[in-house]
Design a protein around this motif. Structure first.
Motif, mmCIF file in Angstrom:
data_model
loop_
_atom_site.group_PDB
_atom_site.id
_atom_site.type_symbol
_atom_site.label_atom_id
_atom_site.label_comp_id
_atom_site.label_asym_id
_atom_site.label_seq_id
_atom_site.Cartn_x
_atom_site.Cartn_y
_atom_site.Cartn_z
ATOM 1 N N TYR A 11 2.181 -64.735 -53.926
ATOM 2 C CA TYR A 11 2.380 -65.630 -52.782
ATOM 3 C C TYR A 11 1.843 -64.949 -51.533
ATOM 4 N N GLU A 17 -1.419 -70.757 -46.619
ATOM 5 C CA GLU A 17 -0.558 -70.257 -47.686
ATOM 6 C C GLU A 17 -1.127 -70.599 -49.057
ATOM 7 N N THR A 55 -1.375 -65.473 -48.264
ATOM 8 C CA THR A 55 -2.387 -66.262 -47.569
ATOM 9 C C THR A 55 -3.757 -66.031 -48.176
#
Length: 147
Positions: A125, A138, A127
């Motif tokens: 997780y 994201e 960017t």
């Protein structure tokens, strides 16, 4: 061959990643005798993301570095997670994209029948975007493989 409703390995990897400070999640994994680790990586090169996750899993004894099948299972889980992060094309720098990711690796037995063996999940997780500050969004990915 039913999955254990209380121990979904992908869900566990995502919750660990997104709620890293949640002590209940750590306790639940420890009580289930599951092994896990977390880390961070930023790069314009997909192979550096793979290397960071593999290194963390080996250093935290999530996988046995001397067993090919364990490293192979981890590799495929990482690549599957990267497919989610990169929307299907595991390319970064060559197409002018960079990532800043947190990751988790979870290993355990998610089936009610223990003969189904252990599985490994990798969640990513963070960017992704152009290598320009502020030009990112994201992203998330999950990969699961049997060992």
């Amino acid at each position: 061959m039913a999955l254990n409703e209380n121990f979904r390995i992908g869900r566990s990897a995502l919750l660990l990643l997104l709620n890293e400070e949640d002590e209940q999640q750590h306790e639940r994994l420890a009580n289930a005798d599951w092994h896990y680790c977390t880390g961070k990586v930023g790069s314009m090169e997909a192979h550096k993301v793979v290397a960071a996750v593999e290194t963390a899993a080996k250093n935290n004894q999530i996988i046995n570095k001397d067993l090919y099948r364990e490293g192979h299972a981890l590799y495929h889980a990482i690549i599957e997670a990267l497919h989610g992060v990169t929307r299907g094309e595991v390319q970064l720098g060559s197409v002018l994209r960079t990532v800043g990711l947190s990751f988790s690796v979870v290993r355990g037995s998610p089936y009610e029948n223990s003969e189904e063996g252990e599985w490994i999940a990798v969640s990513l997780y963070g960017t992704i975007g152009a290598p320009v500050k502020g030009a990112e969004h994201e992203t998330i990915g999950l990969g699961i493989n049997h060992i």
